[in-house]
Design an enzyme around this catalytic site. Sequence first.
Site, mmCIF file in Angstrom:
data_model
loop_
_atom_site.group_PDB
_atom_site.id
_atom_site.type_symbol
_atom_site.label_atom_id
_atom_site.label_comp_id
_atom_site.label_asym_id
_atom_site.label_seq_id
_atom_site.Cartn_x
_atom_site.Cartn_y
_atom_site.Cartn_z
ATOM 1 N N ASP A 58 3.438 43.873 15.447
ATOM 2 C CA ASP A 58 3.824 44.686 14.644
ATOM 3 C C ASP A 58 5.246 44.015 14.216
ATOM 4 O O ASP A 58 5.332 43.421 15.313
ATOM 5 C CB ASP A 58 3.728 46.495 15.691
ATOM 6 C CG ASP A 58 4.815 46.413 14.267
ATOM 7 O OD1 ASP A 58 4.524 46.867 13.381
ATOM 8 O OD2 ASP A 58 5.735 47.542 14.215
ATOM 9 N N SER A 59 5.964 44.098 13.548
ATOM 10 C CA SER A 59 7.380 43.638 13.445
ATOM 11 C C SER A 59 8.270 44.244 14.355
ATOM 12 O O SER A 59 9.394 43.667 14.762
ATOM 13 C CB SER A 59 7.224 44.111 12.133
ATOM 14 O OG SER A 59 7.263 45.588 11.970
ATOM 15 N N ASN B 57 1.825 47.388 8.840
ATOM 16 C CA ASN B 57 0.754 46.864 7.271
ATOM 17 C C ASN B 57 1.471 45.665 6.406
ATOM 18 O O ASN B 57 0.173 45.987 5.899
ATOM 19 C CB ASN B 57 1.166 48.563 6.489
ATOM 20 C CG ASN B 57 0.458 50.113 6.989
ATOM 21 O OD1 ASN B 57 -0.569 49.838 6.630
ATOM 22 N ND2 ASN B 57 0.987 49.982 8.695
ATOM 23 N N THR B 58 2.661 45.704 6.585
ATOM 24 C CA THR B 58 2.913 44.642 5.389
ATOM 25 C C THR B 58 2.368 42.706 6.312
ATOM 26 O O THR B 58 1.611 42.007 5.147
ATOM 27 C CB THR B 58 4.192 44.312 5.631
ATOM 28 O OG1 THR B 58 4.617 45.485 5.397
ATOM 29 C CG2 THR B 58 4.425 43.882 5.309
ATOM 30 N N TYR C 65 9.606 43.641 8.467
ATOM 31 C CA TYR C 65 9.167 41.751 7.635
ATOM 32 C C TYR C 65 8.538 42.827 5.620
ATOM 33 O O TYR C 65 8.228 42.240 5.149
ATOM 34 C CB TYR C 65 7.560 42.471 8.255
ATOM 35 C CG TYR C 65 7.058 41.753 9.381
ATOM 36 C CD1 TYR C 65 8.287 40.810 10.120
ATOM 37 C CD2 TYR C 65 5.846 41.030 9.953
ATOM 38 C CE1 TYR C 65 8.072 40.360 11.004
ATOM 39 C CE2 TYR C 65 5.342 40.831 11.033
ATOM 40 C CZ TYR C 65 7.124 40.168 11.987
ATOM 41 O OH TYR C 65 6.626 39.300 12.958
ATOM 42 N N GLY C 66 8.812 44.408 6.027
ATOM 43 C CA GLY C 66 8.773 44.521 4.497
ATOM 44 C C GLY C 66 8.969 44.311 3.074
ATOM 45 O O GLY C 66 8.664 44.737 2.127
ATOM 46 N N THR D 129 3.751 51.485 9.399
ATOM 47 C CA THR D 129 3.608 52.581 10.336
ATOM 48 C C THR D 129 4.787 53.541 10.728
ATOM 49 O O THR D 129 4.253 54.511 11.918
ATOM 50 C CB THR D 129 4.674 51.111 11.249
ATOM 51 O OG1 THR D 129 5.213 50.910 11.462
ATOM 52 C CG2 THR D 129 2.972 49.895 11.469
ATOM 53 N N HIS D 130 5.501 53.291 10.555
ATOM 54 C CA HIS D 130 6.883 54.679 10.682
ATOM 55 C C HIS D 130 6.611 56.230 9.603
ATOM 56 O O HIS D 130 6.925 56.868 10.384
ATOM 57 C CB HIS D 130 7.770 54.166 10.182
ATOM 58 C CG HIS D 130 8.630 52.593 10.539
ATOM 59 N ND1 HIS D 130 8.095 51.588 11.021
ATOM 60 C CD2 HIS D 130 9.514 52.283 11.201
ATOM 61 C CE1 HIS D 130 8.466 50.697 11.577
ATOM 62 N NE2 HIS D 130 10.446 51.514 11.759
ATOM 63 N N GLU E 265 13.489 55.229 12.177
ATOM 64 C CA GLU E 265 13.924 54.656 14.034
ATOM 65 C C GLU E 265 15.215 55.075 13.981
ATOM 66 O O GLU E 265 15.459 55.211 15.120
ATOM 67 C CB GLU E 265 13.922 52.701 12.907
ATOM 68 C CG GLU E 265 12.738 52.957 12.981
ATOM 69 C CD GLU E 265 12.880 51.041 13.659
ATOM 70 O OE1 GLU E 265 14.217 49.978 13.700
ATOM 71 O OE2 GLU E 265 12.258 50.190 13.301
HETATM 72 N N1 DGL Z 1 5.326 47.777 10.462
HETATM 73 C C1 DGL Z 1 5.817 47.644 9.439
HETATM 74 C C2 DGL Z 1 4.587 48.198 8.272
HETATM 75 O O1 DGL Z 1 4.015 48.564 8.870
HETATM 76 C C3 DGL Z 1 7.306 47.953 8.889
HETATM 77 C C4 DGL Z 1 8.506 48.159 9.230
HETATM 78 C C5 DGL Z 1 8.522 45.971 9.516
HETATM 79 O O2 DGL Z 1 9.566 46.554 7.366
HETATM 80 O O3 DGL Z 1 8.263 45.365 9.818
HETATM 81 O O4 DGL Z 1 4.416 47.428 7.273
#
Ligand code: DGL
Length: 271
Positions: free
Chosen positions: A13-14, A77-78, A45-46, A188-189, A155
């Site tokens: 994940d990011s 997800n991103t 990443y989003g 994810t959050h 977070e």
């Molecule tokens: N993990 C990212 C997602 O599920 C969310 C956090 C991010 O923007 O990196 O898209």
Amino acid sequence: MTSVDRRPLGVFDSGVGGLTVLRSLRARLPDESIVYLGDTARVPYGTKSAGVVTRYAQLNAAFLTSLDVKLLVVACNTASAVALPALRATLSVPVVGVIEPGARAAAARTRTGVVGVLGTPGTIRSGAYQRALAAERSGLTVHARACPLFVPLAEEGWLTGDVPRLIARSYLEPLLGHGMDTVVLGCTHYPLLRGVLQEVLGADVALVDSGDATAEAVSQVLAAGKAGTAGPGGRTERFYVTDIPDRFVDVSARFLGTPVSDAQQVDLAVG
Ligand code: DGL
């Protein structure tokens, strides 16, 4: 009968958010070992472009495959929204993202045929959930909404009270009143904000956690024999991050349910 393969699942994940997916994997596949990579040096990443996120995803995947994982879970997800084709084109292990499983669960769940999707700007802009929902079931109406402030709220642990409620209302009010009975938590959050989201959307709206759906999809890939299963005993978990581990370790329990006690820093750019 599937073969035995004790190599770990690779999960990236990011950052810390993918721990919600790991939590679902632990519950669904309690015998499988896991290597988790959080790209904390480059999070979020989003809000980044598809090309940049794809490059980061490739670096993450290369690191995890160098550790001999038997299957890769793109727990972000991103990254799933923009990088899956590039990863699948180059990797020899099965690659499971979070978008298709989440869309499948939502398409199966909705009765009204009106589905909401909440995600980062990159996920919503990519149209990946919209495409996956259309592929699962024709005739669905999809209302997608980027909710970027949910990531820092989760977070920072601002999960209840006036601030998250007002922010959720301002994001979600345009979606209300269209007969939507199912909403995909396409980031994810967002499962951490489930309480406030349910309050704003109404008790009758089903919230689909892409992490749970992804754990189910991984279990099906293993059951189909595309990679062996671990079998009981000897399960391990290892955690890697690309920035110093302090913050990842500090907030991990909120996402995973139990704290991560040890995470090792790696430099993917030079590694
Ligand atoms: N993990 C990212 C997602 O599920 C969310 C956090 C991010 O923007 O990196 O898209």
